[in-house]
Design a protein around this motif. Structure first.
Motif, mmCIF file in Angstrom:
data_model
loop_
_atom_site.group_PDB
_atom_site.id
_atom_site.type_symbol
_atom_site.label_atom_id
_atom_site.label_comp_id
_atom_site.label_asym_id
_atom_site.label_seq_id
_atom_site.Cartn_x
_atom_site.Cartn_y
_atom_site.Cartn_z
ATOM 1 N N PHE A 8 -110.428 21.583 41.093
ATOM 2 C CA PHE A 8 -109.867 20.385 40.471
ATOM 3 C C PHE A 8 -110.393 19.180 41.238
ATOM 4 O O PHE A 8 -110.284 19.130 42.457
ATOM 5 C CB PHE A 8 -108.343 20.377 40.553
ATOM 6 C CG PHE A 8 -107.618 21.308 39.624
ATOM 7 C CD1 PHE A 8 -108.274 22.301 38.916
ATOM 8 C CD2 PHE A 8 -106.250 21.187 39.460
ATOM 9 C CE1 PHE A 8 -107.584 23.149 38.072
ATOM 10 C CE2 PHE A 8 -105.548 22.024 38.614
ATOM 11 C CZ PHE A 8 -106.212 23.013 37.909
ATOM 12 N N ILE A 20 -100.515 19.722 40.724
ATOM 13 C CA ILE A 20 -100.533 21.170 40.967
ATOM 14 C C ILE A 20 -99.116 21.733 40.941
ATOM 15 O O ILE A 20 -98.875 22.800 40.348
ATOM 16 C CB ILE A 20 -101.252 21.486 42.291
ATOM 17 C CG1 ILE A 20 -102.725 21.067 42.180
ATOM 18 C CG2 ILE A 20 -101.129 22.965 42.648
ATOM 19 C CD1 ILE A 20 -103.480 21.103 43.482
ATOM 20 N N TYR A 21 -98.174 21.038 41.533
ATOM 21 C CA TYR A 21 -96.774 21.477 41.487
ATOM 22 C C TYR A 21 -96.292 21.570 40.045
ATOM 23 O O TYR A 21 -95.700 22.576 39.637
ATOM 24 C CB TYR A 21 -95.892 20.512 42.282
ATOM 25 C CG TYR A 21 -94.424 20.743 42.058
ATOM 26 C CD1 TYR A 21 -93.763 21.791 42.696
ATOM 27 C CD2 TYR A 21 -93.701 19.934 41.187
ATOM 28 C CE1 TYR A 21 -92.419 22.016 42.472
ATOM 29 C CE2 TYR A 21 -92.360 20.155 40.965
ATOM 30 C CZ TYR A 21 -91.721 21.198 41.596
ATOM 31 O OH TYR A 21 -90.391 21.432 41.372
ATOM 32 N N LEU A 23 -98.049 21.871 37.313
ATOM 33 C CA LEU A 23 -98.759 22.953 36.639
ATOM 34 C C LEU A 23 -98.031 24.280 36.846
ATOM 35 O O LEU A 23 -97.790 25.028 35.899
ATOM 36 C CB LEU A 23 -100.198 23.041 37.155
ATOM 37 C CG LEU A 23 -101.032 24.231 36.709
ATOM 38 C CD1 LEU A 23 -101.252 24.210 35.205
ATOM 39 C CD2 LEU A 23 -102.364 24.248 37.452
ATOM 40 N N GLY A 24 -97.671 24.574 38.080
ATOM 41 C CA GLY A 24 -96.962 25.816 38.377
ATOM 42 C C GLY A 24 -95.583 25.871 37.754
ATOM 43 O O GLY A 24 -95.177 26.884 37.188
ATOM 44 N N THR A 31 -99.935 29.012 41.682
ATOM 45 C CA THR A 31 -101.067 28.276 42.242
ATOM 46 C C THR A 31 -101.204 28.606 43.726
ATOM 47 O O THR A 31 -100.230 28.597 44.462
ATOM 48 C CB THR A 31 -100.887 26.759 42.060
ATOM 49 O OG1 THR A 31 -99.685 26.348 42.715
ATOM 50 C CG2 THR A 31 -100.812 26.387 40.594
ATOM 51 N N ILE A 33 -103.578 27.317 46.787
ATOM 52 C CA ILE A 33 -104.614 26.399 47.260
ATOM 53 C C ILE A 33 -105.440 27.116 48.325
ATOM 54 O O ILE A 33 -104.922 27.530 49.348
ATOM 55 C CB ILE A 33 -104.001 25.103 47.822
ATOM 56 C CG1 ILE A 33 -103.246 24.367 46.716
ATOM 57 C CG2 ILE A 33 -105.087 24.224 48.441
ATOM 58 C CD1 ILE A 33 -102.466 23.164 47.188
ATOM 59 N N VAL A 45 -109.559 20.082 45.042
ATOM 60 C CA VAL A 45 -108.795 21.244 45.482
ATOM 61 C C VAL A 45 -109.411 22.486 44.853
ATOM 62 O O VAL A 45 -109.662 22.518 43.647
ATOM 63 C CB VAL A 45 -107.308 21.135 45.073
ATOM 64 C CG1 VAL A 45 -106.534 22.368 45.469
ATOM 65 C CG2 VAL A 45 -106.681 19.887 45.667
ATOM 66 N N LEU A 47 -108.577 26.076 43.768
ATOM 67 C CA LEU A 47 -107.336 26.793 43.450
ATOM 68 C C LEU A 47 -107.611 28.184 42.926
ATOM 69 O O LEU A 47 -108.567 28.409 42.191
ATOM 70 C CB LEU A 47 -106.569 26.061 42.345
ATOM 71 C CG LEU A 47 -105.848 24.784 42.663
ATOM 72 C CD1 LEU A 47 -105.359 24.155 41.375
ATOM 73 C CD2 LEU A 47 -104.684 25.059 43.582
ATOM 74 N N LEU A 49 -105.579 30.531 40.435
ATOM 75 C CA LEU A 49 -104.454 30.512 39.495
ATOM 76 C C LEU A 49 -104.177 31.927 39.020
ATOM 77 O O LEU A 49 -105.097 32.698 38.752
ATOM 78 C CB LEU A 49 -104.779 29.639 38.284
ATOM 79 C CG LEU A 49 -105.135 28.185 38.546
ATOM 80 C CD1 LEU A 49 -105.415 27.478 37.225
ATOM 81 C CD2 LEU A 49 -104.028 27.484 39.299
ATOM 82 N N VAL A 63 -103.795 19.702 32.349
ATOM 83 C CA VAL A 63 -104.442 19.108 33.531
ATOM 84 C C VAL A 63 -105.627 18.231 33.106
ATOM 85 O O VAL A 63 -105.781 17.106 33.585
ATOM 86 C CB VAL A 63 -104.895 20.221 34.512
ATOM 87 C CG1 VAL A 63 -105.833 19.682 35.568
ATOM 88 C CG2 VAL A 63 -103.688 20.883 35.163
#
Length: 75
Positions: A8, A20-21, A23-24, A31, A33, A45, A47, A49, A63
């Motif tokens: 990302f 990211i938070y 998204l999860g 997620t 990292i 970042v 990631l 997933l 996203v």
């Protein structure tokens, strides 16, 4: 459960947003990292997933719509 590795790249206006938070939380995607480089005005970042293909795809669409550049990464 599917796993995908992605990079990302965040534009300056999204560096301080909890993308990211969210998204999860909102898309039931785990997620992890693996690497990151974030400063006050830029960031990327790497990631890992994990989730259903459908949840991951819905999350990635969100996203991208937010303005994050998403690039595939070979794991």
């Amino acid at each position: 459960m599917a796993k995908r590795w992605l990079k990302f790249v965040f534009p300056p206006e999204l560096v301080t947003e909890p993308v990211i938070y969210n998204l999860g939380r909102d898309f039931r995607v785990v997620t992890n990292i693996r690497r990151a480089d974030v400063t006050e005005d830029r960031g990327w970042v790497l990631l890992e997933l994990e989730g259903s293909d459908e949840d991951i795809e819905r999350g990635l669409a969100w996203v991208v719509a937010k303005g994050v550049q998403v690039e595939p990464v070979e794991s």
